[in-house]
Motif scaffolding. Structure first.
Motif, mmCIF file in Angstrom:
data_model
loop_
_atom_site.group_PDB
_atom_site.id
_atom_site.type_symbol
_atom_site.label_atom_id
_atom_site.label_comp_id
_atom_site.label_asym_id
_atom_site.label_seq_id
_atom_site.Cartn_x
_atom_site.Cartn_y
_atom_site.Cartn_z
ATOM 1 N N LEU A 169 25.129 -48.019 12.124
ATOM 2 C CA LEU A 169 25.042 -47.954 13.580
ATOM 3 C C LEU A 169 24.118 -48.993 14.196
ATOM 4 N N SER A 170 23.118 -49.421 13.461
ATOM 5 C CA SER A 170 22.044 -50.190 14.077
ATOM 6 C C SER A 170 21.410 -51.131 13.058
ATOM 7 N N ASP A 171 20.967 -52.286 13.544
ATOM 8 C CA ASP A 171 20.235 -53.231 12.702
ATOM 9 C C ASP A 171 18.724 -52.992 12.759
ATOM 10 N N ALA A 172 18.296 -52.007 13.523
ATOM 11 C CA ALA A 172 16.857 -51.763 13.698
ATOM 12 C C ALA A 172 16.218 -51.319 12.392
ATOM 13 N N THR A 173 14.999 -51.793 12.155
ATOM 14 C CA THR A 173 14.220 -51.370 11.009
ATOM 15 C C THR A 173 12.825 -50.985 11.492
ATOM 16 N N PRO A 174 12.170 -50.041 10.811
ATOM 17 C CA PRO A 174 10.831 -49.638 11.226
ATOM 18 C C PRO A 174 9.837 -50.802 11.115
ATOM 19 N N ALA A 175 8.927 -50.874 12.090
ATOM 20 C CA ALA A 175 7.888 -51.891 12.108
ATOM 21 C C ALA A 175 6.531 -51.221 11.942
ATOM 22 N N TYR A 176 5.619 -51.927 11.343
ATOM 23 C CA TYR A 176 4.268 -51.415 11.121
ATOM 24 C C TYR A 176 3.557 -51.237 12.464
ATOM 25 N N THR A 177 2.926 -50.091 12.657
ATOM 26 C CA THR A 177 2.260 -49.791 13.930
ATOM 27 C C THR A 177 0.889 -50.453 14.072
ATOM 28 N N GLY A 178 0.360 -50.978 12.970
ATOM 29 C CA GLY A 178 -0.994 -51.527 12.992
ATOM 30 C C GLY A 178 -2.038 -50.552 12.483
ATOM 31 N N VAL A 179 -1.601 -49.322 12.162
ATOM 32 C CA VAL A 179 -2.528 -48.284 11.696
ATOM 33 C C VAL A 179 -2.086 -47.789 10.327
ATOM 34 N N THR A 180 -3.051 -47.622 9.438
ATOM 35 C CA THR A 180 -2.810 -47.071 8.110
ATOM 36 C C THR A 180 -3.653 -45.825 7.922
ATOM 37 N N PHE A 181 -3.052 -44.790 7.357
ATOM 38 C CA PHE A 181 -3.772 -43.594 6.921
ATOM 39 C C PHE A 181 -3.935 -43.654 5.404
ATOM 40 N N VAL A 182 -5.084 -43.209 4.938
ATOM 41 C CA VAL A 182 -5.280 -42.952 3.511
ATOM 42 C C VAL A 182 -5.497 -41.453 3.378
ATOM 43 N N GLU A 183 -4.574 -40.795 2.696
ATOM 44 C CA GLU A 183 -4.612 -39.333 2.607
ATOM 45 C C GLU A 183 -5.541 -38.860 1.491
ATOM 46 N N THR A 184 -6.328 -37.835 1.785
ATOM 47 C CA THR A 184 -7.160 -37.156 0.795
ATOM 48 C C THR A 184 -6.912 -35.653 0.921
ATOM 49 N N GLY A 185 -7.416 -34.868 -0.027
ATOM 50 C CA GLY A 185 -7.179 -33.425 0.036
ATOM 51 C C GLY A 185 -8.275 -32.637 -0.642
ATOM 52 N N PHE A 186 -8.391 -31.354 -0.232
ATOM 53 C CA PHE A 186 -9.504 -30.518 -0.684
ATOM 54 C C PHE A 186 -8.998 -29.112 -0.967
ATOM 55 N N ASP A 187 -9.116 -28.696 -2.232
ATOM 56 C CA ASP A 187 -8.639 -27.393 -2.668
ATOM 57 C C ASP A 187 -9.736 -26.344 -2.534
ATOM 58 N N ARG A 188 -9.283 -25.112 -2.217
ATOM 59 C CA ARG A 188 -10.226 -23.994 -2.039
ATOM 60 C C ARG A 188 -11.422 -24.461 -1.198
ATOM 61 N N ALA A 189 -11.096 -25.029 -0.064
ATOM 62 C CA ALA A 189 -12.093 -25.757 0.725
ATOM 63 C C ALA A 189 -13.254 -24.880 1.173
ATOM 64 N N ASP A 190 -12.993 -23.634 1.568
ATOM 65 C CA ASP A 190 -14.086 -22.786 2.052
ATOM 66 C C ASP A 190 -15.122 -22.527 0.967
ATOM 67 N N HIS A 191 -14.703 -22.521 -0.281
ATOM 68 C CA HIS A 191 -15.633 -22.247 -1.392
ATOM 69 C C HIS A 191 -16.182 -23.530 -2.005
ATOM 70 N N ARG A 192 -15.326 -24.536 -2.164
ATOM 71 C CA ARG A 192 -15.740 -25.743 -2.867
ATOM 72 C C ARG A 192 -16.295 -26.813 -1.920
ATOM 73 N N HIS A 193 -15.841 -26.794 -0.649
ATOM 74 C CA HIS A 193 -16.275 -27.809 0.323
ATOM 75 C C HIS A 193 -16.616 -27.132 1.654
ATOM 76 N N PRO A 194 -17.590 -26.227 1.665
ATOM 77 C CA PRO A 194 -17.852 -25.435 2.871
ATOM 78 C C PRO A 194 -18.233 -26.275 4.086
ATOM 79 N N GLU A 195 -18.925 -27.390 3.879
ATOM 80 C CA GLU A 195 -19.318 -28.215 5.021
ATOM 81 C C GLU A 195 -18.104 -28.860 5.676
ATOM 82 N N LEU A 196 -17.169 -29.363 4.860
ATOM 83 C CA LEU A 196 -15.951 -29.955 5.405
ATOM 84 C C LEU A 196 -15.067 -28.892 6.047
ATOM 85 N N ALA A 197 -15.039 -27.696 5.450
ATOM 86 C CA ALA A 197 -14.244 -26.599 6.009
ATOM 87 C C ALA A 197 -14.791 -26.187 7.374
#
Length: 380
Positions: A169-197
């Motif tokens: 239907l289209s020749d359009a392709t996604p373009a970079y917005t200029g912003v990058t996220f780097v994803e991180t994660g925290f398990d059992r956050a209330d117990h293991r990372h209470p300050e971040l929680a």
């Protein structure tokens, strides 16, 4: 949909494609969903979603899944908090108490809810589309990486940002917005990372300033998913000679990037349990339109990929799926249904994409902290 029975193929088992399939099946219309994943558990489905009244919630009600959704959703997850770069809480919006809010649900939970509502065998896993071959009169032959083929009278491109169906239907392709996220994660956050929680609260926390920021979200099961955001080059890691598989090197680079920020916030970089996943953000041109083409249409990110700062991506995809299914139910021919659906889809998605572009530009700007505070104060 009058006889003969039309062959409807949805490419992609995301929220939009599955919503469309569910509603069609409720009305006795056969449909097949093809997905490149080997199974429903082949990969992580991402973070949490807040479903909006006139889009995601509307689609679930139409699909007959509202009660099942409310049993899984987290209304408390709608809390929205803005934090300064020195970790002071600048704004804190509690969820609405009148039941009219936008309750949260994990993407994986929502996908399983939709999958479980379908007739067994509807989704054909491990079907990666390589190309769709037009056969004339609106029919297409779908070619998959495993060598199999399938013919369809309607091909629905629900296959995301890098859609192969979109090429019809289209020749359009996604373009970079200029912003990058780097994803991180925290398990059992209330117990293991209470300050971040505590800093995150029950919903979403934003800390944005000077073209950088943190976004942290509560997920179910005590997990917090965080995104370290930067306005930077798409190949920022290559320019620094950084191997993204070297967690120690990535951590040090990010800590250096945010060296003037509060140590409390830096925990979202340093204390990760899940490592670092680089996620550059892309968007399709605004507006993204295409000429009416018999036998094929798009929904969700395939039609209107936009930055997550719209808060509308999955919501729009589900509304797209519901609207397309409704059009197919109500109109006598596939061509009439596509026309009616796209007449609604295209202006709605263009408006949302414009808002998303403005949202990411204001969130990652030199004065983003004040801009975000003004926006939150005005809208809550």
């Amino acid at each position: 949909m009058s006889t003969p029975v039309h062959r409807i193929a949805i490419i992609g088992a995301g929220p939009g494609g599955l919503t469309c399939a569910r509603i069609l099946q409720q009305h006795g219309i056969p449909v097949t969903v093809h997905d490149l994943d080997a199974s429903r558990t082949a990969r992580d489905q991402g973070g949490t979603l807040d479903l909006h009244l006139d889009t995601g919630q509307h689609a679930l009600r139409l699909a007959g899944l509202w009660d099942a959704f409310t049993a899984l959703s987290r209304p408390e997850g709608e809390q929205l908090r803005l934090v300064s770069r020195d970790s002071r809480i600048m704004f804190d919006a509690e969820p609405p108490r009148d039941g009219r809010g936008n309750p949260e649900i994990d993407r994986g939970q929502l996908r399983n809810l939709l999958l479980d509502s379908l007739i067994p065998g509807t989704v054909r896993w491990g079907h990666r589309l390589t190309h769709a071959e037009p056969l004339g009169a609106g029919t297409h032959r779908l070619h998959f990486a495993d060598g199999s083929t399938a013919d369809a009278d309607l091909v629905v491109g629900a296959d995301g940002a890098w859609s192969r169906v979109r090429r019809l239907l289209s020749d359009a392709t996604p373009a970079y917005t200029g912003v990058t996220f780097v994803e991180t994660g925290f398990d059992r956050a209330d117990h293991r990372h209470p300050e971040l929680a505590s800093l995150t609260g029950n919903g979403t926390m934003l800390a944005l300033d000077d073209n950088r920021g943190f976004v942290a979200q509560r997920n179910s099961g005590g997990h917090i998913r965080a995104y370290v955001g930067m306005r930077t080059h798409e190949d920022w890691h290559q320019r620094r000679g950084l191997d993204l598989n070297d967690a120690v090197a990535v951590r040090e680079a990010l800590l250096q990037e945010f060296s003037s920020w509060s140590g409390h916030l830096l925990g979202f970089i340093a204390a990760t349990d899940t490592g670092y996943t680089n996620r550059p953000l892309y968007a399709l041109p605004v507006p993204h339109t295409w000429p009416h083409t018999p036998g094929v249409t798009l929904l969700g990110d395939a039609a209107h990929l936009m930055s997550p700062f719209s808060g509308m991506g999955a919501n729009l995809a589900m509304r797209d799926g519901a609207d397309l299914a409704t059009a197919l139910i109500e109109h006598p021919t596939i061509d009439d249904a596509i026309t009616a659906y796209e007449d609604t889809l295209l202006p709605r998605s263009s408006e949302a994409a414009e808002g998303a572009a403005e949202g990411i530009d204001s969130a990652f700007a030199p004065d983003s902290a004040n801009q975000t505070l003004a926006h939150m104060t005005q809208n809550h």
